[in-house]
Design a protein around this motif. Structure first.
Motif, PDB file in Angstrom:
ATOM      1  N   LEU A 110       0.824  -1.201   0.000  1.00  0.00           N
ATOM      2  CA  LEU A 110       0.000   0.000   0.000  1.00  0.00           C
ATOM      3  C   LEU A 110       0.862   1.257   0.000  1.00  0.00           C
ATOM      4  CD1 LEU A 110      -2.494  -1.178   2.766  1.00  0.00           C
ATOM      5  CD2 LEU A 110      -2.737  -1.433   0.307  1.00  0.00           C
ATOM      6  N   PRO A 111       0.633   2.153  -0.941  1.00  0.00           N
ATOM      7  CA  PRO A 111       1.362   3.427  -0.927  1.00  0.00           C
ATOM      8  C   PRO A 111       0.983   4.252   0.304  1.00  0.00           C
ATOM      9  CG  PRO A 111       0.290   3.053  -3.045  1.00  0.00           C
ATOM     10  CD  PRO A 111      -0.225   2.020  -2.103  1.00  0.00           C
ATOM     11  N   ALA A 112       1.865   5.119   0.728  1.00  0.00           N
ATOM     12  CA  ALA A 112       1.606   5.979   1.886  1.00  0.00           C
ATOM     13  C   ALA A 112       0.307   6.759   1.675  1.00  0.00           C
ATOM     14  CB  ALA A 112       2.762   6.945   2.090  1.00  0.00           C
ATOM     15  N   GLY A 113      -0.497   6.852   2.732  1.00  0.00           N
ATOM     16  CA  GLY A 113      -1.750   7.595   2.681  1.00  0.00           C
ATOM     17  C   GLY A 113      -2.934   6.803   2.148  1.00  0.00           C
ATOM     18  N   THR A 114      -2.719   5.542   1.792  1.00  0.00           N
ATOM     19  CA  THR A 114      -3.797   4.703   1.271  1.00  0.00           C
ATOM     20  C   THR A 114      -4.596   4.107   2.421  1.00  0.00           C
ATOM     21  OG1 THR A 114      -2.427   4.106  -0.622  1.00  0.00           O
ATOM     22  CG2 THR A 114      -4.306   2.692  -0.177  1.00  0.00           C
ATOM     23  N   MET A 115      -5.919   4.049   2.274  1.00  0.00           N
ATOM     24  CA  MET A 115      -6.756   3.412   3.282  1.00  0.00           C
ATOM     25  C   MET A 115      -6.454   1.916   3.276  1.00  0.00           C
ATOM     26  SD  MET A 115     -10.878   3.567   3.889  1.00  0.00           S
ATOM     27  CE  MET A 115     -11.317   3.005   2.271  1.00  0.00           C
ATOM     28  N   ALA A 116      -6.138   1.377   4.427  1.00  0.00           N
ATOM     29  CA  ALA A 116      -5.732  -0.025   4.545  1.00  0.00           C
ATOM     30  C   ALA A 116      -6.953  -0.922   4.665  1.00  0.00           C
ATOM     31  CB  ALA A 116      -4.811  -0.195   5.738  1.00  0.00           C
ATOM     32  N   ASP A 117      -7.596  -1.169   3.532  1.00  0.00           N
ATOM     33  CA  ASP A 117      -8.805  -1.987   3.471  1.00  0.00           C
ATOM     34  C   ASP A 117      -8.779  -2.720   2.139  1.00  0.00           C
ATOM     35  OD1 ASP A 117     -11.305  -3.115   3.687  1.00  0.00           O
ATOM     36  OD2 ASP A 117     -12.391  -1.212   3.834  1.00  0.00           O
ATOM     37  N   VAL A 118      -8.474  -4.016   2.168  1.00  0.00           N
ATOM     38  CA  VAL A 118      -8.389  -4.793   0.937  1.00  0.00           C
ATOM     39  C   VAL A 118      -9.348  -5.974   1.010  1.00  0.00           C
ATOM     40  CG1 VAL A 118      -5.988  -4.136   0.511  1.00  0.00           C
ATOM     41  CG2 VAL A 118      -6.474  -6.242   1.761  1.00  0.00           C
ATOM     42  N   SER A 119      -9.767  -6.438  -0.141  1.00  0.00           N
ATOM     43  CA  SER A 119     -10.591  -7.642  -0.197  1.00  0.00           C
ATOM     44  C   SER A 119     -10.324  -8.365  -1.504  1.00  0.00           C
ATOM     45  CB  SER A 119     -12.076  -7.306  -0.050  1.00  0.00           C
ATOM     46  OG  SER A 119     -12.498  -6.498  -1.108  1.00  0.00           O
ATOM     47  N   THR A 120     -10.463  -9.671  -1.450  1.00  0.00           N
ATOM     48  CA  THR A 120     -10.231 -10.504  -2.620  1.00  0.00           C
ATOM     49  C   THR A 120     -10.981 -11.817  -2.420  1.00  0.00           C
ATOM     50  OG1 THR A 120      -8.506 -11.382  -4.084  1.00  0.00           O
ATOM     51  CG2 THR A 120      -8.120 -11.583  -1.715  1.00  0.00           C
ATOM     52  N   ARG A 121     -10.910 -12.656  -3.401  1.00  0.00           N
ATOM     53  CA  ARG A 121     -11.463 -14.009  -3.287  1.00  0.00           C
ATOM     54  C   ARG A 121     -10.294 -14.976  -3.358  1.00  0.00           C
ATOM     55  NH1 ARG A 121     -16.945 -13.897  -3.601  1.00  0.00           N
ATOM     56  NH2 ARG A 121     -17.825 -12.002  -4.461  1.00  0.00           N
ATOM     57  N   VAL A 122     -10.282 -15.919  -2.442  1.00  0.00           N
ATOM     58  CA  VAL A 122      -9.189 -16.885  -2.380  1.00  0.00           C
ATOM     59  C   VAL A 122      -9.735 -18.283  -2.592  1.00  0.00           C
ATOM     60  CG1 VAL A 122      -7.776 -15.455  -0.862  1.00  0.00           C
ATOM     61  CG2 VAL A 122      -9.344 -17.122   0.141  1.00  0.00           C
ATOM     62  N   LYS A 123      -8.836 -19.189  -2.907  1.00  0.00           N
ATOM     63  CA  LYS A 123      -9.187 -20.586  -3.088  1.00  0.00           C
ATOM     64  C   LYS A 123      -8.731 -21.351  -1.854  1.00  0.00           C
ATOM     65  CE  LYS A 123      -9.246 -22.938  -7.300  1.00  0.00           C
ATOM     66  NZ  LYS A 123      -8.614 -23.511  -8.477  1.00  0.00           N
ATOM     67  N   MET A 124      -9.620 -22.153  -1.287  1.00  0.00           N
ATOM     68  CA  MET A 124      -9.289 -22.942  -0.099  1.00  0.00           C
ATOM     69  C   MET A 124      -9.613 -24.408  -0.372  1.00  0.00           C
ATOM     70  SD  MET A 124     -10.702 -20.468   2.963  1.00  0.00           S
ATOM     71  CE  MET A 124     -10.191 -21.623   4.244  1.00  0.00           C
ATOM     72  N   GLY A 125      -8.660 -25.281  -0.099  1.00  0.00           N
ATOM     73  CA  GLY A 125      -8.860 -26.698  -0.335  1.00  0.00           C
ATOM     74  C   GLY A 125      -9.663 -27.386   0.754  1.00  0.00           C
ATOM     75  N   GLN A 126      -9.660 -26.812   1.959  1.00  0.00           N
ATOM     76  CA  GLN A 126     -10.358 -27.428   3.086  1.00  0.00           C
ATOM     77  C   GLN A 126     -10.530 -26.400   4.204  1.00  0.00           C
ATOM     78  OE1 GLN A 126      -7.805 -30.292   5.240  1.00  0.00           O
ATOM     79  NE2 GLN A 126      -6.188 -29.687   3.801  1.00  0.00           N
ATOM     80  N   THR A 127     -11.273 -26.790   5.222  1.00  0.00           N
ATOM     81  CA  THR A 127     -11.446 -25.931   6.397  1.00  0.00           C
ATOM     82  C   THR A 127     -10.069 -25.576   6.940  1.00  0.00           C
ATOM     83  OG1 THR A 127     -13.578 -26.929   6.916  1.00  0.00           O
ATOM     84  CG2 THR A 127     -12.401 -25.850   8.733  1.00  0.00           C
ATOM     85  N   SER A 128      -9.877 -24.292   7.232  1.00  0.00           N
ATOM     86  CA  SER A 128      -8.553 -23.833   7.629  1.00  0.00           C
ATOM     87  C   SER A 128      -8.620 -22.502   8.355  1.00  0.00           C
ATOM     88  CB  SER A 128      -7.693 -23.677   6.373  1.00  0.00           C
ATOM     89  OG  SER A 128      -6.407 -23.228   6.689  1.00  0.00           O
ATOM     90  N   ASN A 129      -7.543 -22.190   9.067  1.00  0.00           N
ATOM     91  CA  ASN A 129      -7.379 -20.851   9.615  1.00  0.00           C
ATOM     92  C   ASN A 129      -6.850 -19.955   8.500  1.00  0.00           C
ATOM     93  OD1 ASN A 129      -8.139 -21.275  12.340  1.00  0.00           O
ATOM     94  ND2 ASN A 129      -6.186 -22.273  12.716  1.00  0.00           N
ATOM     95  N   VAL A 130      -7.423 -18.767   8.398  1.00  0.00           N
ATOM     96  CA  VAL A 130      -6.974 -17.764   7.439  1.00  0.00           C
ATOM     97  C   VAL A 130      -6.349 -16.649   8.266  1.00  0.00           C
ATOM     98  CG1 VAL A 130      -7.694 -16.145   5.644  1.00  0.00           C
ATOM     99  CG2 VAL A 130      -8.794 -18.390   5.812  1.00  0.00           C
ATOM    100  N   PHE A 131      -5.136 -16.258   7.912  1.00  0.00           N
ATOM    101  CA  PHE A 131      -4.396 -15.251   8.659  1.00  0.00           C
ATOM    102  C   PHE A 131      -4.260 -13.968   7.852  1.00  0.00           C
ATOM    103  CE2 PHE A 131      -3.019 -19.340  10.217  1.00  0.00           C
ATOM    104  CZ  PHE A 131      -2.955 -19.170  11.589  1.00  0.00           C
ATOM    105  N   ALA A 132      -4.346 -12.844   8.538  1.00  0.00           N
ATOM    106  CA  ALA A 132      -4.071 -11.540   7.950  1.00  0.00           C
ATOM    107  C   ALA A 132      -2.791 -11.034   8.589  1.00  0.00           C
ATOM    108  CB  ALA A 132      -5.210 -10.575   8.221  1.00  0.00           C
ATOM    109  N   LEU A 133      -1.789 -10.779   7.761  1.00  0.00           N
ATOM    110  CA  LEU A 133      -0.507 -10.250   8.217  1.00  0.00           C
ATOM    111  C   LEU A 133      -0.417  -8.803   7.750  1.00  0.00           C
ATOM    112  CD1 LEU A 133       2.355 -10.817   9.447  1.00  0.00           C
ATOM    113  CD2 LEU A 133       3.070 -11.322   7.092  1.00  0.00           C
ATOM    114  N   VAL A 134      -0.157  -7.893   8.684  1.00  0.00           N
ATOM    115  CA  VAL A 134      -0.112  -6.465   8.371  1.00  0.00           C
ATOM    116  C   VAL A 134       1.215  -5.893   8.850  1.00  0.00           C
ATOM    117  CG1 VAL A 134      -1.145  -4.220   8.901  1.00  0.00           C
ATOM    118  CG2 VAL A 134      -2.612  -6.199   8.493  1.00  0.00           C
ATOM    119  N   LYS A 135       1.836  -5.099   7.979  1.00  0.00           N
ATOM    120  CA  LYS A 135       3.040  -4.376   8.374  1.00  0.00           C
ATOM    121  C   LYS A 135       2.671  -2.906   8.481  1.00  0.00           C
ATOM    122  CE  LYS A 135       7.832  -3.377   7.170  1.00  0.00           C
ATOM    123  NZ  LYS A 135       8.884  -3.521   6.146  1.00  0.00           N
TER     124      LYS A 135
END
Length: 156
Positions: A110-135
């Motif tokens: 994310l460029p400086a000053g950008t609102m930190a709000d993203v969304s996408t669609r992911v592929k999951m093979g099975q029930t799992s924990n999904v993690f969000a890593l933010v710097k």
């Protein structure tokens, strides 16, 4: 190479530079996109390996990072996931899926000053924990959410 073109190339950002090179026909779109691809991170099979490839070390928990997604995904091929950060100076967001063949599903710079709000669609093979890593502000933070998958998307 003429002087004016040289100055444009020197002053352009990485994204602008690649855009200019594509427009000039000097490189292809695929080459420009691949230049920003973090191959070791996307090939990581374990959490420690993925975090190391992303330079995250041991991320802290944060109540200022929220991950959204369905509690139950009926189709693992298209699972909507979103990450929102209220941390100041958020510069990077990654989505990791614990039980996928490759843990890193998406990363956003994310460029400086950008609102930190993203969304996408992911592929999951099975029930799992999904993690969000933010710097943010030079430090890494992580939160997780379990998403149950009833129909697998990674070959299921």
């Amino acid at each position: 190479m003429n002087t004016q073109r040289r100055e444009v190339l020197k002053s352009g950002s990485a994204a602008g530079l690649f855009g200019l090179l594509v427009a000039a026909g000097l490189i292809t779109t695929q080459q420009a996109q691949a230049a920003g691809w973090d191959k070791p991170a996307f090939e990581a099979k374990a959490m420690e390996e993925a975090l190391k490839a992303l330079g995250a070390g041991k991320p802290a928990d944060s109540k200022d990072v929220q991950i959204s997604g369905p509690d139950i995904a009926e189709n693992g091929a298209v699972v909507p996931v979103g990450v929102k950060s209220a941390l100041a100076d958020t510069e990077f967001i990654a989505i990791l899926i614990e039980k996928n063949p490759s843990m890193l599903a998406a990363s956003f710079t994310l460029p400086a000053g950008t609102m930190a709000d993203v969304s996408t669609r992911v592929k999951m093979g099975q029930t799992s924990n999904v993690f969000a890593l933010v710097k943010a502000g030079g430090s890494f933070y992580m939160v997780s959410k379990e998403i149950k998958v009833t129909l697998g998307g990674c070959g299921g």
